[in-house]
Write an enzyme that holds these catalytic residues in place. Structure first.
Site: not given
Length: 196
Positions: A144, A194
């Site tokens: 990511h 996140n």
């Protein structure tokens, strides 16, 4: 069976994919093959890459001579079979599970080496769930990146339930070659950043 990463494939030529390709060439000195089935998206991605290097020359961060050496390291293709020789493939398309599943199936049928790693740049979909779409889940990993990729230093590396330790180590090594700081995240919703 060679374990050296010599060529990186990037699926998707948007802002994230373009950035991943740029750091692969600029920092890791690895040739990149961009795959996008949409010709206009591929052309926009190519323009984005060239514009980045133009800006670097204007800012005097790269010389024109160095850019002339780097640009031939980029290839732009529409056929998944052209990724067959890649040692490491990063998928950077929209957050759509069914679309990612289709891409995994299409590209895996073209992979030539049993050691090729397939990474997803997903920020929200389970790596274990994506790896279940793969015929080689031990070679599947999450990687990511953050936008804009050439500027943001952090990369989350996410292991699925079947991701091998070798796959993790090779992925961490590639991220470091790209000049990135890495953090290993659990395969939970939102991973680390996140969730925070």
């Amino acid at each position: 069976m060679s374990k050296t990463i010599k060529t990186v494939g990037v699926i998707g030529c948007g802002q994230m994919g373009s950035g991943i390709g740029i750091v692969s060439v600029l920092k890791a000195n690895l040739p990149v093959i961009f795959l996008d089935s949409n010709a206009s998206s591929l052309n926009r991605g190519q323009a984005r890459v060239f514009e980045y290097f133009d800006r670097m020359v204007k800012k005097q961060k790269l010389t024109e001579a160095r850019v002339k050496e780097l640009l031939p390291m980029f290839s732009f293709v529409q056929n998944s079979q052209d990724l067959g020789k890649c040692d490491f493939i990063v998928e950077a398309i929209n957050e759509d599970f069914e679309l990612k599943k289709k891409i995994i199936n299409d590209v895996e049928s073209s992979i030539l080496s049993d050691s090729t790693i397939f990474a997803s740049n997903t920020s929200s979909i389970s790596i274990t769930k994506l790896a279940a779409c793969s015929k080689r889940p031990a070679n599947f990993v999450g990687m990511h990146f953050f936008n804009p990729v050439p500027v943001m230093n952090l990369v989350e590396v996410i292991s699925g339930l079947q991701t091998s330790e070798e796959t993790m180590q090779r992925t961490l090594g590639l991220a470091q070659l790209m000049g990135k700081e890495t953090v290993q995240a659990k395969d939970v919703p939102g991973f680390i950043t996140n969730r925070v």
